[in-house]
Write an enzyme that holds these catalytic residues in place. Structure first.
Site, PDB file in Angstrom:
ATOM      1  N   GLU A  41       0.832  -1.062   0.041  1.00  0.00           N
ATOM      2  CA  GLU A  41      -0.005   0.075   0.148  1.00  0.00           C
ATOM      3  C   GLU A  41       0.850   1.286   0.016  1.00  0.00           C
ATOM      4  O   GLU A  41       1.549   1.633   0.936  1.00  0.00           O
ATOM      5  CB  GLU A  41      -0.917   0.008   1.157  1.00  0.00           C
ATOM      6  N   CYS A  95      -1.929   9.729   2.237  1.00  0.00           N
ATOM      7  CA  CYS A  95      -1.538   8.996   1.091  1.00  0.00           C
ATOM      8  C   CYS A  95      -2.785   9.133  -0.112  1.00  0.00           C
ATOM      9  O   CYS A  95      -2.110   9.371  -1.063  1.00  0.00           O
ATOM     10  CB  CYS A  95      -1.545   7.439   1.313  1.00  0.00           C
TER      11      CYS A  95
HETATM   12  P1  NAD Z   1       8.040   4.707   5.071  1.00  0.00           P
HETATM   13  O1  NAD Z   1       8.042   3.900   3.736  1.00  0.00           O
HETATM   14  O2  NAD Z   1       9.502   5.719   5.383  1.00  0.00           O
HETATM   15  O3  NAD Z   1       8.101   3.984   6.313  1.00  0.00           O
HETATM   16  C1  NAD Z   1       6.921   2.970   6.170  1.00  0.00           C
HETATM   17  C2  NAD Z   1       7.634   1.786   7.462  1.00  0.00           C
HETATM   18  O4  NAD Z   1       8.466   1.214   6.597  1.00  0.00           O
HETATM   19  C3  NAD Z   1       7.776   2.042   8.611  1.00  0.00           C
HETATM   20  O5  NAD Z   1       7.183   1.162   9.540  1.00  0.00           O
HETATM   21  C4  NAD Z   1       9.337   1.930   8.780  1.00  0.00           C
HETATM   22  O6  NAD Z   1       9.716   1.705   9.831  1.00  0.00           O
HETATM   23  C5  NAD Z   1       9.808   0.984   7.623  1.00  0.00           C
HETATM   24  N1  NAD Z   1      10.828   1.185   7.128  1.00  0.00           N
HETATM   25  C6  NAD Z   1      11.814   2.021   7.007  1.00  0.00           C
HETATM   26  N2  NAD Z   1      12.855   2.109   6.027  1.00  0.00           N
HETATM   27  C7  NAD Z   1      12.798   0.620   5.904  1.00  0.00           C
HETATM   28  C8  NAD Z   1      13.488  -0.164   5.360  1.00  0.00           C
HETATM   29  N3  NAD Z   1      14.877   0.018   4.702  1.00  0.00           N
HETATM   30  N4  NAD Z   1      13.354  -1.540   5.029  1.00  0.00           N
HETATM   31  C9  NAD Z   1      12.104  -1.941   5.726  1.00  0.00           C
HETATM   32  N5  NAD Z   1      11.275  -1.164   6.086  1.00  0.00           N
HETATM   33  C10 NAD Z   1      11.493   0.179   6.253  1.00  0.00           C
HETATM   34  O7  NAD Z   1       6.658   5.614   4.949  1.00  0.00           O
HETATM   35  P2  NAD Z   1       6.270   6.672   5.896  1.00  0.00           P
HETATM   36  O8  NAD Z   1       6.913   8.037   5.708  1.00  0.00           O
HETATM   37  O9  NAD Z   1       6.063   6.019   7.273  1.00  0.00           O
HETATM   38  O10 NAD Z   1       4.795   7.054   5.346  1.00  0.00           O
HETATM   39  C11 NAD Z   1       4.782   7.856   4.348  1.00  0.00           C
HETATM   40  C12 NAD Z   1       4.441   7.271   3.009  1.00  0.00           C
HETATM   41  O11 NAD Z   1       3.526   6.146   3.144  1.00  0.00           O
HETATM   42  C13 NAD Z   1       3.767   7.897   1.965  1.00  0.00           C
HETATM   43  O12 NAD Z   1       4.512   7.760   0.602  1.00  0.00           O
HETATM   44  C14 NAD Z   1       2.110   7.675   1.840  1.00  0.00           C
HETATM   45  O13 NAD Z   1       1.637   7.974   0.583  1.00  0.00           O
HETATM   46  C15 NAD Z   1       2.350   6.053   2.094  1.00  0.00           C
HETATM   47  N6  NAD Z   1       1.219   5.771   2.724  1.00  0.00           N
HETATM   48  C16 NAD Z   1       0.472   5.051   1.844  1.00  0.00           C
HETATM   49  C17 NAD Z   1      -1.052   4.641   2.390  1.00  0.00           C
HETATM   50  C18 NAD Z   1      -1.651   3.465   1.451  1.00  0.00           C
HETATM   51  O14 NAD Z   1      -2.628   2.858   2.167  1.00  0.00           O
HETATM   52  N7  NAD Z   1      -1.527   3.399   0.214  1.00  0.00           N
HETATM   53  C19 NAD Z   1      -1.500   5.004   3.675  1.00  0.00           C
HETATM   54  C20 NAD Z   1      -0.293   5.847   4.300  1.00  0.00           C
HETATM   55  C21 NAD Z   1       0.811   6.103   3.821  1.00  0.00           C
END
Ligand code: NAD
Length: 468
Positions: A216, A250
């Site tokens: 997602e 998002c």
């Molecule tokens: P992110 O990708 O930075 O982090 C998400 C998760 O990934 C966190 O739990 C983090 O601990 C983990 N993470 C970070 N680095 C990692 C790595 N190298 N390997 C594995 N896991 C890792 O996202 P964010 O900044 O927390 O959230 C914002 C983003 O999420 C935006 O792009 C937004 O559009 C998206 N989003 C999508 C939805 C959806 O339903 N499609 C909903 C909310 C947010």
């Protein structure tokens, strides 16, 4: 990678997996009980969740947390509880003429242990929302909240054991190193909600074990205002969708496509509408903070770049004093298409307004970018609506509104291509976290008796019939 960490994650997974093996097909009553416990958790901890999220954000309105996280979660729980028994029922499937005496059906089987990776922007909804579907489908879950929200993550880890045994649901806290290790665990399914960039890393980690994935992700969700649609009405709904959580949503409208002659009217309508949302300024608590300084700096730089390249910047003046990092609601008129604001997901209260001369140009601009997570169309013209729907691809669509598709419990929610893969919510979530096992049962006799050597007249007749 720290071996102790690795071992403790593997041990948590093993504990859940052996509990699952002991009960691989939980009854509807067991699943309902889990859903009821999750419902109690959400209801009893709602206030504490609002406080923790507000503290982690610097400021996040209780109303936003309640309306955009707690309420949709409870709606998903109600929906799953009341439909669960029907979802679990085997589905009859047809059989072709030559196999008429077989009966065929699909059984939705639990997968086992599902990993849930959570972003910071809606930390309760995106941790516990997937969990509703995961539990409804008869699975167990390990949840990894975002390290950017230490208080909320600690609260989740503290309260979940009061409602679930560690063999049912467990919360794993920690930073990026823990997230990396978590994404490499051999889950039976992994759902990751987060950015497209990290989604790629998660997919690579999951590939080691061929762990099935639901991604997602994010992206640039456009709004198209058609020539027939009243600008004031569109401005009201776009302002709502953009300003909730200060644009850190998002599916927030990322940019608006509007007929060129209506740019000025839309700019004025949006400015007035946004200002009217925060009459007492940010200190009244309704205007959410930007989660971290680096995101604030990223927004400032992107707006400055657009300004330096000729875009007109209109700031909606509101009093920004109060806690946390604040960014003023900002409209960016006619930015160049290759500037940062038109290339990357904005994820803040900044809204580019992009003029178009005819609707084909608007569709073309959308299609030249990655397939978005959401698309917003504003039109009362049914022919145009069909044309826009047929001419674009996006995860979901709301017509004549924003954000609404995400709270429809009977609609699949998810992205497509770079904005994600695999949808959940309601029945689609139940299916997503189940294995659809096709089962064929021989009833009276097995038709292959006519197809075995030595091949005689019957086999020839059968071959002719089957190759008709
Ligand atoms: P992110 O990708 O930075 O982090 C998400 C998760 O990934 C966190 O739990 C983090 O601990 C983990 N993470 C970070 N680095 C990692 C790595 N190298 N390997 C594995 N896991 C890792 O996202 P964010 O900044 O927390 O959230 C914002 C983003 O999420 C935006 O792009 C937004 O559009 C998206 N989003 C999508 C939805 C959806 O339903 N499609 C909903 C909310 C947010």
């Amino acid at each position: 990678m720290d071996n102790v960490l690795d071992d403790s994650l593997k041990a948590a997974l093993e504990r859940q997996r052996s509990a699952f093996q002991a009960e691989p097909f939980p009854s509807a009553a067991i699943r309902r009980d889990r859903i009821d416990r999750l419902r109690r958790l959400v209801k009893e901890q709602a206030d504490a969740f609002c406080d923790a999220v507000a503290a982690d954000f610097g400021n996040r309105s209780r109303h936003e947390t309640t309306l955009l996280e707690i309420a949709p979660l409870l709606a998903e729980l109600r929906h799953a509880r009341s439909h669960l028994a029907r979802w679990m029922r085997p589905r009859r499937r047809g059989s072709s003429l030559e196999f008429l005496q077989l009966s065929n059906w699909v059984q939705y089987q639990p997968l086992g242990v599902v990993g849930i990776m959570v972003p910071w922007n809606y930390p309760i909804l995106l941790a516990l929302g997937p969990l509703v579907d995961v539990l409804a489908a008869g699975n167990r879950a390990m949840i990894k909240p975002s390290e950017l929200l230490p208080k909320t993550s600690a609260l989740l880890a503290e309260v979940v054991p009061n409602y679930f045994s560690p063999a049912e649901v467990t919360v794993v806290q920690g930073g990026v190193e823990v997230a990396q290790a978590f994404s490499g665990l051999p889950f039976d399914h992994l759902i990751f909600t987060g950015s497209t960039a990290v989604g790629k890393r998660v997919m690579a980690a999951a590939a080691q074990h061929l762990t099935p994935l639901t991604l997602e992700l994010g992206g640039k969700s456009p709004c198209v205002i058609a020539p027939d649609y009243p600008i004031d009405a569109a401005a009201r709904d776009i302002a709502f969708g953009k300003m909730m959580n200060a644009g850190q949503t998002c599916i927030a409208p990322d940019y608006v496509l509007v007929p060129r002659e209506k740019v000025q009217q839309l700019t004025e309508a949006l400015t007035a509408r946004i200002r009217s949302l925060y009459p007492a300024g940010a200190q009244a608590g309704d205007y959410s903070s930007i989660i971290a300084e680096r995101f604030q700096v990223r927004l400032e730089n992107a707006v400055e770049e657009a300004r330096s390249r000729g875009a007109k910047i209109v700031t909606c003046e509101i009093d920004l004093s109060g806690g946390g990092f604040r960014f003023p609601p900002t409209l960016v008129i006619d930015p160049p298409d290759d500037c940062l604001l038109m290339q990357d997901e904005i994820f803040g209260p900044v809204l580019p307004i992009v003029p178009y001369d005819d609707i084909a140009q608007a569709v073309d601009l959308i299609n030249r970018k990655d397939r978005p997570l959401a698309l917003y169309l504003f039109t009362h013209d049914n022919t145009l609506e069909k044309r826009l729907l047929a001419g674009t691809i996006s995860g979901n669509v709301t017509i004549n509104g924003t954000l609404l598709h995400i709270v429809q419990t009977d609609l699949p929610f998810g992205g497509v291509g770079p904005s994600g893969q695999g949808a959940y919510h309601g029945f689609d979530g139940f299916v997503r976290f189940s294995h659809a096992r096709g089962i064929a049962k021989v009833r009276l006799f097995n038709p292959t008796i006519f197809a075995t050597p030595p091949f005689g007249t019957m086999a020839k007749w059968l071959a002719r019939f089957m190759t008709r």
